[in-house]
Design a protein around this motif. Structure first.
Motif, PDB file in Angstrom:
ATOM      1  N   THR A 220      -0.743  11.640  -0.384  1.00  0.00           N
ATOM      2  CA  THR A 220      -0.458  11.565   1.046  1.00  0.00           C
ATOM      3  C   THR A 220      -1.398  10.523   1.652  1.00  0.00           C
ATOM      4  OG1 THR A 220      -2.121  13.223   1.621  1.00  0.00           O
ATOM      5  CG2 THR A 220       0.131  14.030   1.125  1.00  0.00           C
ATOM      6  N   GLN A 221      -1.130  10.165   2.896  1.00  0.00           N
ATOM      7  CA  GLN A 221      -2.045   9.256   3.582  1.00  0.00           C
ATOM      8  C   GLN A 221      -3.430   9.877   3.680  1.00  0.00           C
ATOM      9  OE1 GLN A 221      -0.185   8.251   7.337  1.00  0.00           O
ATOM     10  NE2 GLN A 221       0.950   6.556   6.416  1.00  0.00           N
ATOM     11  N   GLY A 222      -3.479  11.173   3.924  1.00  0.00           N
ATOM     12  CA  GLY A 222      -4.764  11.867   4.016  1.00  0.00           C
ATOM     13  C   GLY A 222      -5.524  11.855   2.701  1.00  0.00           C
ATOM     14  N   ALA A 223      -4.815  12.045   1.589  1.00  0.00           N
ATOM     15  CA  ALA A 223      -5.462  12.034   0.277  1.00  0.00           C
ATOM     16  C   ALA A 223      -6.029  10.647  -0.033  1.00  0.00           C
ATOM     17  CB  ALA A 223      -4.479  12.467  -0.800  1.00  0.00           C
ATOM     18  N   LEU A 224      -5.264   9.609   0.286  1.00  0.00           N
ATOM     19  CA  LEU A 224      -5.762   8.248   0.070  1.00  0.00           C
ATOM     20  C   LEU A 224      -6.959   7.974   0.970  1.00  0.00           C
ATOM     21  CD1 LEU A 224      -5.679   5.458  -1.180  1.00  0.00           C
ATOM     22  CD2 LEU A 224      -3.888   4.843   0.481  1.00  0.00           C
TER      23      LEU A 224
ATOM     24  N   ASP B  80      -9.141  10.077   2.058  1.00  0.00           N
ATOM     25  CA  ASP B  80     -10.310  10.762   1.497  1.00  0.00           C
ATOM     26  C   ASP B  80     -10.914   9.967   0.341  1.00  0.00           C
ATOM     27  OD1 ASP B  80     -10.020  12.827   3.308  1.00  0.00           O
ATOM     28  OD2 ASP B  80      -9.030  14.174   1.874  1.00  0.00           O
ATOM     29  N   ARG B  81     -10.065   9.405  -0.510  1.00  0.00           N
ATOM     30  CA  ARG B  81     -10.545   8.624  -1.652  1.00  0.00           C
ATOM     31  C   ARG B  81     -11.266   7.343  -1.195  1.00  0.00           C
ATOM     32  NH1 ARG B  81      -6.330  11.415  -3.803  1.00  0.00           N
ATOM     33  NH2 ARG B  81      -6.434  11.917  -6.020  1.00  0.00           N
ATOM     34  N   LEU B  82     -10.833   6.810  -0.058  1.00  0.00           N
ATOM     35  CA  LEU B  82     -11.399   5.555   0.442  1.00  0.00           C
ATOM     36  C   LEU B  82     -12.554   5.753   1.420  1.00  0.00           C
ATOM     37  CD1 LEU B  82      -8.054   3.668   1.118  1.00  0.00           C
ATOM     38  CD2 LEU B  82      -9.685   3.212  -0.740  1.00  0.00           C
ATOM     39  N   GLY B  83     -12.697   6.977   1.944  1.00  0.00           N
ATOM     40  CA  GLY B  83     -13.730   7.225   2.944  1.00  0.00           C
ATOM     41  C   GLY B  83     -13.366   6.689   4.309  1.00  0.00           C
ATOM     42  N   VAL B  84     -12.066   6.682   4.635  1.00  0.00           N
ATOM     43  CA  VAL B  84     -11.583   6.241   5.946  1.00  0.00           C
ATOM     44  C   VAL B  84     -10.701   7.340   6.530  1.00  0.00           C
ATOM     45  CG1 VAL B  84     -11.663   3.794   5.286  1.00  0.00           C
ATOM     46  CG2 VAL B  84      -9.534   5.074   5.015  1.00  0.00           C
ATOM     47  N   SER B  85     -10.241   7.149   7.746  1.00  0.00           N
ATOM     48  CA  SER B  85      -9.372   8.139   8.371  1.00  0.00           C
ATOM     49  C   SER B  85      -7.918   7.939   7.933  1.00  0.00           C
ATOM     50  CB  SER B  85      -9.458   8.032   9.896  1.00  0.00           C
ATOM     51  OG  SER B  85      -8.845   6.827  10.330  1.00  0.00           O
ATOM     52  N   ARG B  86      -7.128   8.989   8.085  1.00  0.00           N
ATOM     53  CA  ARG B  86      -5.706   8.887   7.794  1.00  0.00           C
ATOM     54  C   ARG B  86      -5.057   7.863   8.712  1.00  0.00           C
ATOM     55  NH1 ARG B  86      -1.289   9.625   9.872  1.00  0.00           N
ATOM     56  NH2 ARG B  86      -2.124  10.677  11.688  1.00  0.00           N
ATOM     57  N   GLN B  87      -5.533   7.760   9.947  1.00  0.00           N
ATOM     58  CA  GLN B  87      -5.004   6.784  10.891  1.00  0.00           C
ATOM     59  C   GLN B  87      -5.238   5.358  10.392  1.00  0.00           C
ATOM     60  OE1 GLN B  87      -6.822   9.453  11.681  1.00  0.00           O
ATOM     61  NE2 GLN B  87      -5.658  10.612  13.209  1.00  0.00           N
ATOM     62  N   THR B  88      -6.369   5.125   9.738  1.00  0.00           N
ATOM     63  CA  THR B  88      -6.638   3.802   9.174  1.00  0.00           C
ATOM     64  C   THR B  88      -5.641   3.479   8.077  1.00  0.00           C
ATOM     65  OG1 THR B  88      -8.980   3.890   9.736  1.00  0.00           O
ATOM     66  CG2 THR B  88      -8.354   2.393   7.952  1.00  0.00           C
ATOM     67  N   VAL B  89      -5.368   4.445   7.202  1.00  0.00           N
ATOM     68  CA  VAL B  89      -4.379   4.230   6.137  1.00  0.00           C
ATOM     69  C   VAL B  89      -3.021   3.931   6.751  1.00  0.00           C
ATOM     70  CG1 VAL B  89      -3.143   5.317   4.212  1.00  0.00           C
ATOM     71  CG2 VAL B  89      -5.623   5.591   4.424  1.00  0.00           C
ATOM     72  N   ASN B  90      -2.637   4.680   7.772  1.00  0.00           N
ATOM     73  CA  ASN B  90      -1.360   4.438   8.435  1.00  0.00           C
ATOM     74  C   ASN B  90      -1.310   3.041   9.033  1.00  0.00           C
ATOM     75  OD1 ASN B  90       0.282   4.564  11.207  1.00  0.00           O
ATOM     76  ND2 ASN B  90       1.246   5.905   9.690  1.00  0.00           N
TER      77      ASN B  90
ATOM     78  N   LEU C 120       0.804  -1.210   0.000  1.00  0.00           N
ATOM     79  CA  LEU C 120       0.000   0.000   0.000  1.00  0.00           C
ATOM     80  C   LEU C 120       0.842   1.268   0.000  1.00  0.00           C
ATOM     81  CD1 LEU C 120      -2.777   1.221  -0.043  1.00  0.00           C
ATOM     82  CD2 LEU C 120      -2.899   0.923   2.432  1.00  0.00           C
ATOM     83  N   ARG C 121       1.855   1.339   0.842  1.00  0.00           N
ATOM     84  CA  ARG C 121       2.673   2.560   0.910  1.00  0.00           C
ATOM     85  C   ARG C 121       3.321   2.846  -0.444  1.00  0.00           C
ATOM     86  NH1 ARG C 121       5.934   2.691   5.790  1.00  0.00           N
ATOM     87  NH2 ARG C 121       4.308   4.041   6.553  1.00  0.00           N
ATOM     88  N   ALA C 122       3.909   1.840  -1.055  1.00  0.00           N
ATOM     89  CA  ALA C 122       4.569   2.031  -2.353  1.00  0.00           C
ATOM     90  C   ALA C 122       3.562   2.463  -3.417  1.00  0.00           C
ATOM     91  CB  ALA C 122       5.280   0.750  -2.775  1.00  0.00           C
ATOM     92  N   LEU C 123       2.400   1.843  -3.446  1.00  0.00           N
ATOM     93  CA  LEU C 123       1.379   2.214  -4.421  1.00  0.00           C
ATOM     94  C   LEU C 123       0.910   3.648  -4.205  1.00  0.00           C
ATOM     95  CD1 LEU C 123      -0.667  -1.110  -4.425  1.00  0.00           C
ATOM     96  CD2 LEU C 123       0.627  -0.167  -6.358  1.00  0.00           C
ATOM     97  N   ARG C 124       0.689   4.000  -2.950  1.00  0.00           N
ATOM     98  CA  ARG C 124       0.247   5.369  -2.630  1.00  0.00           C
ATOM     99  C   ARG C 124       1.293   6.375  -3.074  1.00  0.00           C
ATOM    100  NH1 ARG C 124       1.772   8.517   1.299  1.00  0.00           N
ATOM    101  NH2 ARG C 124       2.593   6.884   2.658  1.00  0.00           N
ATOM    102  N   GLU C 125       2.553   6.096  -2.768  1.00  0.00           N
ATOM    103  CA  GLU C 125       3.625   7.025  -3.121  1.00  0.00           C
ATOM    104  C   GLU C 125       3.803   7.129  -4.638  1.00  0.00           C
ATOM    105  OE1 GLU C 125       6.921   5.588  -0.800  1.00  0.00           O
ATOM    106  OE2 GLU C 125       6.239   6.670   0.994  1.00  0.00           O
ATOM    107  N   GLN C 126       3.601   6.028  -5.361  1.00  0.00           N
ATOM    108  CA  GLN C 126       3.691   6.067  -6.829  1.00  0.00           C
ATOM    109  C   GLN C 126       2.654   7.027  -7.419  1.00  0.00           C
ATOM    110  OE1 GLN C 126       3.238   2.064  -8.270  1.00  0.00           O
ATOM    111  NE2 GLN C 126       5.200   1.387  -7.420  1.00  0.00           N
ATOM    112  N   HIS C 127       1.518   7.156  -6.751  1.00  0.00           N
ATOM    113  CA  HIS C 127       0.469   8.059  -7.216  1.00  0.00           C
ATOM    114  C   HIS C 127       0.662   9.483  -6.685  1.00  0.00           C
ATOM    115  CE1 HIS C 127      -1.512   4.348  -8.414  1.00  0.00           C
ATOM    116  NE2 HIS C 127      -2.327   5.090  -9.138  1.00  0.00           N
ATOM    117  N   GLY C 128       1.648   9.673  -5.822  1.00  0.00           N
ATOM    118  CA  GLY C 128       1.914  10.993  -5.269  1.00  0.00           C
ATOM    119  C   GLY C 128       0.888  11.441  -4.246  1.00  0.00           C
TER     120      GLY C 128
END
Length: 80
Positions: free
Chosen positions: A15-19, A21-31, A5-13
């Motif tokens: 942030t955890q917060g941006a991802l 928002d796209r998923l409808g979850v908190s930044r803490q969940t992405v982390n 997940l981290r590598a894929l997120r970074e490839q798209h440029g």
């Protein structure tokens, strides 16, 4: 569960917060997902795979490999 997940997120440029928002979850969940402290629900795993145009199996891998016989250890079995 291991994931890319981290590598894929970074490839798209993103942030955890941006991802988040796209998923409808908190930044803490992405982390927590990225660090392996949280395994996604099946619906969330499907949303992640769709967002990154990949399969769930390509994104997430069990920490303990499972052999075709269904055992989670990979040590050879001794026959008696």
């Amino acid at each position: 569960m291991d994931n890319d997940l981290r590598a894929l997120r970074e490839q798209h440029g993103w942030t955890q917060g941006a991802l988040a928002d796209r998923l409808g979850v908190s930044r803490q969940t992405v982390n927590a997902l990225e660090t392996g402290r949280y395994d996604p629900s099946l619906p969330l795993a499907f949303r992640l795979a769709a967002l990154f145009d990949t399969s769930i199996e390509a994104m997430f891998r069990p920490e303990d490999p499972i052999d075709p016989a269904g055992r989670t250890d990979t040590a050879p079995r001794r026959s008696n």
